[in-house]
Design a protein around this motif. Structure first.
Motif, short mmCIF file in Angstrom:
data_model
loop_
_atom_site.label_atom_id
_atom_site.label_comp_id
_atom_site.label_asym_id
_atom_site.label_seq_id
_atom_site.Cartn_x
_atom_site.Cartn_y
_atom_site.Cartn_z
N MET A 14 0.84 -1.20 0.00
CA MET A 14 0.00 0.00 0.00
C MET A 14 0.87 1.25 0.00
N ASP A 15 0.39 2.27 -0.69
CA ASP A 15 1.17 3.50 -0.85
C ASP A 15 0.71 4.64 0.07
N ALA A 16 -0.52 4.55 0.60
CA ALA A 16 -1.05 5.68 1.36
C ALA A 16 -2.28 5.25 2.15
N LEU A 17 -2.70 6.14 3.05
CA LEU A 17 -3.95 6.02 3.80
C LEU A 17 -4.71 7.31 3.60
N VAL A 18 -6.01 7.21 3.34
CA VAL A 18 -6.85 8.40 3.25
C VAL A 18 -7.98 8.29 4.27
N VAL A 19 -8.15 9.33 5.06
CA VAL A 19 -9.27 9.42 6.01
C VAL A 19 -10.44 10.06 5.27
N LEU A 20 -11.53 9.32 5.19
CA LEU A 20 -12.72 9.76 4.46
C LEU A 20 -13.83 10.05 5.45
N SER A 21 -14.36 11.28 5.41
CA SER A 21 -15.35 11.68 6.40
C SER A 21 -16.51 12.42 5.74
N PHE A 22 -17.40 12.91 6.59
CA PHE A 22 -18.63 13.55 6.16
C PHE A 22 -18.40 14.99 5.71
N GLY A 23 -17.57 15.69 6.45
CA GLY A 23 -17.32 17.10 6.14
C GLY A 23 -18.24 18.04 6.88
N GLY A 24 -17.84 19.27 6.95
CA GLY A 24 -18.65 20.27 7.62
C GLY A 24 -18.19 21.67 7.26
N PRO A 25 -19.07 22.67 7.40
CA PRO A 25 -18.72 24.05 7.05
C PRO A 25 -17.67 24.60 8.01
N GLU A 26 -16.87 25.54 7.49
CA GLU A 26 -15.85 26.16 8.32
C GLU A 26 -15.98 27.68 8.34
N GLY A 27 -17.18 28.16 8.05
CA GLY A 27 -17.49 29.58 8.12
C GLY A 27 -18.94 29.80 7.73
N PRO A 28 -19.52 30.95 8.08
CA PRO A 28 -20.94 31.20 7.80
C PRO A 28 -21.31 31.07 6.33
N GLY A 45 6.58 2.21 12.92
CA GLY A 45 7.47 1.96 11.80
C GLY A 45 6.79 1.70 10.47
N ILE A 46 5.59 2.26 10.27
CA ILE A 46 4.89 2.13 8.99
C ILE A 46 4.99 3.45 8.25
N ASP A 47 5.53 3.41 7.04
CA ASP A 47 5.75 4.62 6.25
C ASP A 47 4.61 4.78 5.25
N LEU A 48 3.56 5.49 5.66
CA LEU A 48 2.42 5.75 4.78
C LEU A 48 2.03 7.22 4.90
N PRO A 49 1.98 7.95 3.80
CA PRO A 49 1.41 9.30 3.86
C PRO A 49 -0.09 9.21 4.13
N VAL A 50 -0.63 10.20 4.84
CA VAL A 50 -2.05 10.21 5.19
C VAL A 50 -2.72 11.41 4.53
N ASP A 95 0.43 12.46 -7.07
CA ASP A 95 1.58 12.13 -6.23
C ASP A 95 2.14 10.74 -6.52
N GLY A 96 1.51 10.04 -7.46
CA GLY A 96 1.99 8.71 -7.82
C GLY A 96 1.47 7.58 -6.97
N ILE A 97 0.42 7.84 -6.19
CA ILE A 97 -0.18 6.79 -5.36
C ILE A 97 -0.95 5.83 -6.26
N ARG A 98 -0.67 4.55 -6.16
CA ARG A 98 -1.35 3.55 -6.97
C ARG A 98 -2.33 2.70 -6.17
N ARG A 99 -2.05 2.44 -4.91
CA ARG A 99 -2.94 1.66 -4.05
C ARG A 99 -2.99 2.35 -2.69
N ARG A 155 -2.70 -2.30 9.87
CA ARG A 155 -1.80 -3.44 9.98
C ARG A 155 -2.48 -4.76 9.58
N GLU A 156 -3.78 -4.85 9.78
CA GLU A 156 -4.50 -6.03 9.29
C GLU A 156 -4.31 -6.20 7.79
N GLN A 157 -4.22 -5.06 7.09
CA GLN A 157 -4.10 -5.10 5.63
C GLN A 157 -2.66 -5.20 5.14
N VAL A 158 -1.74 -4.50 5.81
CA VAL A 158 -0.39 -4.42 5.27
C VAL A 158 0.55 -5.49 5.83
#
Length: 342
Positions: free
Chosen positions: A1-15, A71-76, A97-101, A304-307
């Motif tokens: 694996m090349d990276a981890l992405v946190v996927l969320s709902f999102g929310g406003p940051e101003g009126p 000791g896991i080298d993954l960009p987030v 950025d060249g992320i494939r998986r 770690r279950e995956q990698v």
């Protein structure tokens, strides 16, 4: 694996973000403008800023630190469904950025359409927007029964009980959904109700850890036309019921939420707390687990279950679910979306 992405709902940051954000959330659902106006007031009460984006950034910082520690080298990376950074933009950045998986951590512990399958749809949509260069995206499994999740919530409940009167009731809450959506939650062979059954199991595990034999599971934050049945009872109605039953107070654990979404802050810290105060009841709200150091450890254990084929840690007999590749359902016809009446 090349990276981890946190996927969320999102929310406003101003009126100025509030109304466009709400339009993103409700697009295609037939929600009347006056309902959006009412919900917008909740956000504007807090300056038009939802706490969720900053809380997710804090989680990401903690996850990065934990990945480094083990000791896991993954960009987030960070992407949202309904507000910036939008997941399609994030996946495009990853491709550049060249992320494939990459692994995807959705900020929901449970199954069901809104809690799980809709994140698969986000993945499908983001990859389609990026095209042939989009990385393969593997969504991590549901974690409602992970011991670190349960332990963090249990400790928060214990802390909330401090100073509460004898006989205080423990009440768990989660986001309500239409009963038809809960009927369809999980694969057809399972008989539905995966979402509400997982919430009930998580509540049982936490109550057992705390040593509380009697507790309640209720719901919050319903929306949509009143004629459409949703999971009930509502937390505010339940405060009234507990008062009528002679309960001196309640500790509320928002077990269905990872972080302090606006729904937690508004529905519990404002509406439910104010109703309890009006009735002369003691009220305490337990913290959500996202700020607990164990939460970042949980995320990394799922990675770690995956990698590295780390052993699966779970406390229930529920089937492992929710791990998908490129948004394909984890099981045939699992958590199918329902047609929303208007």
């Amino acid at each position: 694996m090349d990276a981890l992405v946190v996927l969320s709902f999102g929310g406003p940051e101003g009126p100025d973000d509030v109304r466009p954000f709400l339009e993103n959330v409700t697009r295609g659902r037939g929600v009347p403008p006056e309902r959006l106006d009412e919900v917008a007031k909740h956000y504007l009460h807090f300056g038009g800023v939802s706490p969720i984006n900053q809380l997710n950034r804090d989680i990401i910082d903690a996850v990065r630190a934990e990945l480094t520690r083990v000791g896991i080298d993954l960009p987030v990376y960070f992407g949202n469904r309904n507000w910036h950074p939008m997941i399609a933009d994030t996946v495009a950045e990853m491709a550049a950025d060249g992320i494939r998986r990459a692994l995807v951590f959705p900020t929901s512990a449970y199954g069901g359409y809104s809690a799980c399958r809709q994140y698969d749809e986000d993945i499908i949509g983001a990859r389609a927007a990026v095209g042939a260069d989009a990385p393969e995206l593997v969504k991590l499994r549901q974690f409602f029964d992970h011991p670190l999740f349960i332990d963090a919530i249990a400790d928060a409940v214990r802390a909330a009980y401090a100073g509460m009167p004898p006989g205080t009731r423990l009440v768990f809450t989660a986001h309500s959904v239409p009963t038809a959506a809960d009927d369809a939650a999980g694969p057809p062979t399972e008989g539905g109700h995966r979402y509400s059954r997982q919430i009930a199991e998580a509540a049982r595990l936490v109550a057992s850890a705390v040593g509380v034999a009697e507790y309640d599971v209720v719901w919050q934050s319903r929306s949509g036309p009143p004629r459409i049945p949703w999971l009930s009872p509502d937390i505010v109605d339940h405060v009234e019921a507990l008062h009528a039953a002679g309960m001196p107070g309640l500790v509320v654990s928002p077990i269905g939420f990872v972080s302090d979404h606006l729904e937690v802050v508004w529905d519990l810290d404002n509406e439910a707390a104010e109703r309890a105060e009006k009735l002369g009841m003691a009220f305490a709200r337990a913290a959500t687990p996202g700020t607990d150091p164990r939460f970042a450890q949980l995320v990394v254990q799922l990675v770690r279950e995956q990698v590295s084929s780390a052993p699966v840690r779970k406390l229930s007999e529920f089937t492992l679910a929710g791990c998908t590749v490129n948004g394909a359902p984890c099981e045939p016809n699992c958590c199918e979306p329902i047609r929303r009446p208007t």
